[in-house]
Design an enzyme around this catalytic site. Sequence first.
Site, PDB file in Angstrom:
ATOM      1  N   LYS A  10      51.104  19.975  46.074  1.00 44.83           N
ATOM      2  CA  LYS A  10      50.443  20.249  47.356  1.00 44.83           C
ATOM      3  C   LYS A  10      50.643  19.110  48.369  1.00 44.83           C
ATOM      4  O   LYS A  10      51.080  18.017  48.006  1.00 44.83           O
ATOM      5  CB  LYS A  10      48.954  20.506  47.092  1.00 44.83           C
ATOM      6  CG  LYS A  10      48.697  21.756  46.231  1.00 44.83           C
ATOM      7  CD  LYS A  10      47.203  22.033  46.069  1.00 44.83           C
ATOM      8  CE  LYS A  10      46.966  23.301  45.262  1.00 44.83           C
ATOM      9  NZ  LYS A  10      45.515  23.614  45.143  1.00 44.83           N
ATOM     10  N   TYR A  50      47.442  32.661  49.745  1.00 43.00           N
ATOM     11  CA  TYR A  50      46.072  32.584  49.218  1.00 43.00           C
ATOM     12  C   TYR A  50      45.208  33.774  49.646  1.00 43.00           C
ATOM     13  O   TYR A  50      43.984  33.681  49.621  1.00 43.00           O
ATOM     14  CB  TYR A  50      45.424  31.260  49.641  1.00 43.00           C
ATOM     15  CG  TYR A  50      45.898  30.079  48.811  1.00 43.00           C
ATOM     16  CD1 TYR A  50      45.513  29.935  47.480  1.00 43.00           C
ATOM     17  CD2 TYR A  50      46.737  29.116  49.357  1.00 43.00           C
ATOM     18  CE1 TYR A  50      45.949  28.864  46.716  1.00 43.00           C
ATOM     19  CE2 TYR A  50      47.174  28.030  48.596  1.00 43.00           C
ATOM     20  CZ  TYR A  50      46.774  27.906  47.275  1.00 43.00           C
ATOM     21  OH  TYR A  50      47.198  26.842  46.518  1.00 43.00           O
ATOM     22  N   ASN A 113      43.666  18.877  45.549  1.00 42.18           N
ATOM     23  CA  ASN A 113      43.765  18.642  44.108  1.00 42.18           C
ATOM     24  C   ASN A 113      45.202  18.621  43.582  1.00 42.18           C
ATOM     25  O   ASN A 113      45.464  18.964  42.440  1.00 42.18           O
ATOM     26  CB  ASN A 113      42.885  19.636  43.345  1.00 42.18           C
ATOM     27  CG  ASN A 113      43.253  21.074  43.629  1.00 42.18           C
ATOM     28  OD1 ASN A 113      44.244  21.333  44.308  1.00 42.18           O
ATOM     29  ND2 ASN A 113      42.484  22.006  43.103  1.00 42.18           N
ATOM     30  N   HIS A 116      49.126  23.201  42.249  1.00 41.65           N
ATOM     31  CA  HIS A 116      48.730  24.587  41.984  1.00 41.65           C
ATOM     32  C   HIS A 116      49.337  24.997  40.648  1.00 41.65           C
ATOM     33  O   HIS A 116      50.433  24.559  40.304  1.00 41.65           O
ATOM     34  CB  HIS A 116      49.282  25.503  43.092  1.00 41.65           C
ATOM     35  CG  HIS A 116      49.151  26.969  42.763  1.00 41.65           C
ATOM     36  ND1 HIS A 116      47.980  27.651  42.951  1.00 41.65           N
ATOM     37  CD2 HIS A 116      50.039  27.857  42.235  1.00 41.65           C
ATOM     38  CE1 HIS A 116      48.149  28.917  42.562  1.00 41.65           C
ATOM     39  NE2 HIS A 116      49.395  29.063  42.130  1.00 41.65           N
ATOM     40  N   GLU A 127      53.807  35.030  42.558  1.00 39.35           N
ATOM     41  CA  GLU A 127      53.904  33.764  43.295  1.00 39.35           C
ATOM     42  C   GLU A 127      55.323  33.208  43.264  1.00 39.35           C
ATOM     43  O   GLU A 127      55.822  32.683  44.270  1.00 39.35           O
ATOM     44  CB  GLU A 127      52.902  32.761  42.719  1.00 39.35           C
ATOM     45  CG  GLU A 127      51.463  33.178  43.000  1.00 39.35           C
ATOM     46  CD  GLU A 127      50.407  32.383  42.246  1.00 39.35           C
ATOM     47  OE1 GLU A 127      49.217  32.683  42.420  1.00 39.35           O
ATOM     48  OE2 GLU A 127      50.768  31.468  41.471  1.00 39.35           O
TER      49      GLU A 127
HETATM   50  P1  GDP Z   1      42.726  26.689  40.851  1.00 39.76           P
HETATM   51  O1  GDP Z   1      43.186  27.973  40.200  1.00 39.76           O
HETATM   52  O2  GDP Z   1      42.315  25.648  39.853  1.00 39.76           O
HETATM   53  O3  GDP Z   1      43.734  26.134  41.838  1.00 39.76           O
HETATM   54  O4  GDP Z   1      41.385  27.006  41.668  1.00 39.76           O
HETATM   55  P2  GDP Z   1      40.919  28.298  42.522  1.00 39.76           P
HETATM   56  O5  GDP Z   1      41.826  29.459  42.297  1.00 39.76           O
HETATM   57  O6  GDP Z   1      39.460  28.466  42.265  1.00 39.76           O
HETATM   58  O7  GDP Z   1      41.060  27.800  44.029  1.00 39.76           O
HETATM   59  C1  GDP Z   1      42.319  27.738  44.665  1.00 39.76           C
HETATM   60  C2  GDP Z   1      42.412  26.457  45.459  1.00 39.76           C
HETATM   61  O8  GDP Z   1      41.438  26.489  46.507  1.00 39.76           O
HETATM   62  C3  GDP Z   1      42.066  25.173  44.680  1.00 39.76           C
HETATM   63  O9  GDP Z   1      43.129  24.681  43.919  1.00 39.76           O
HETATM   64  C4  GDP Z   1      41.675  24.227  45.797  1.00 39.76           C
HETATM   65  O10 GDP Z   1      42.813  23.671  46.468  1.00 39.76           O
HETATM   66  C5  GDP Z   1      40.957  25.179  46.761  1.00 39.76           C
HETATM   67  N1  GDP Z   1      39.506  25.154  46.537  1.00 39.76           N
HETATM   68  C6  GDP Z   1      38.802  25.650  45.485  1.00 39.76           C
HETATM   69  N2  GDP Z   1      37.483  25.429  45.618  1.00 39.76           N
HETATM   70  C7  GDP Z   1      37.333  24.782  46.809  1.00 39.76           C
HETATM   71  C8  GDP Z   1      36.203  24.277  47.529  1.00 39.76           C
HETATM   72  O11 GDP Z   1      35.054  24.395  47.102  1.00 39.76           O
HETATM   73  N3  GDP Z   1      36.473  23.677  48.727  1.00 39.76           N
HETATM   74  C9  GDP Z   1      37.722  23.537  49.236  1.00 39.76           C
HETATM   75  N4  GDP Z   1      37.906  22.931  50.426  1.00 39.76           N
HETATM   76  N5  GDP Z   1      38.807  24.006  48.588  1.00 39.76           N
HETATM   77  C10 GDP Z   1      38.623  24.603  47.389  1.00 39.76           C
END
Ligand code: GDP
Length: 138
Positions: A10, A50, A113, A116, A127
Amino acid sequence: MTNRTFTMIKPDATEKGHTGGILQMINEAGFRIVAMKMTHLSKEKAGQFYEVHKERPFYGELVEFMSRGPITAAILEKENAVEEFRKLIGATNPAQAAEGTIRKKYASSIGENAVHGSDSDENAAIEGAFFFSRLEQF
Ligand code: GDP
């Protein structure tokens, strides 16, 4: 179960110069890179990628973040790739990520973070096809 998953390094990790370190961890964990490119997502493209998170409160922030700078997209191959790669990247929130994971080492927050990783075989295929044609997958 298929043997491929999809990843992005990222914008936060790219900005900090962690692309090489993350690729090294990926290689050392036994993944083969079968497609890779560095690119910069427009807001529109980040929003499309997304789309599943459209209703989540952080969607706008996520789209802003993912279109802020270059990313590296890749397709990775290993037995049980999706699950194995989720283990390697660690929890979404780096505060909860296990020792030895990419997010523990390189992520700074739940949003920024570092990497992905696809969450299912079906999404890995969708994807991967978002970024790479068949001709670009080896
Ligand atoms: P992943 O599968 O571990 O990547 O997590 P998710 O599918 O739940 O979320 C997708 C992405 O959205 C995450 O990797 C983060 O970059 C972002 N994200 C998730 N939760 C949050 C949050 O509470 N706040 C913000 N700003 N970004 C978030």
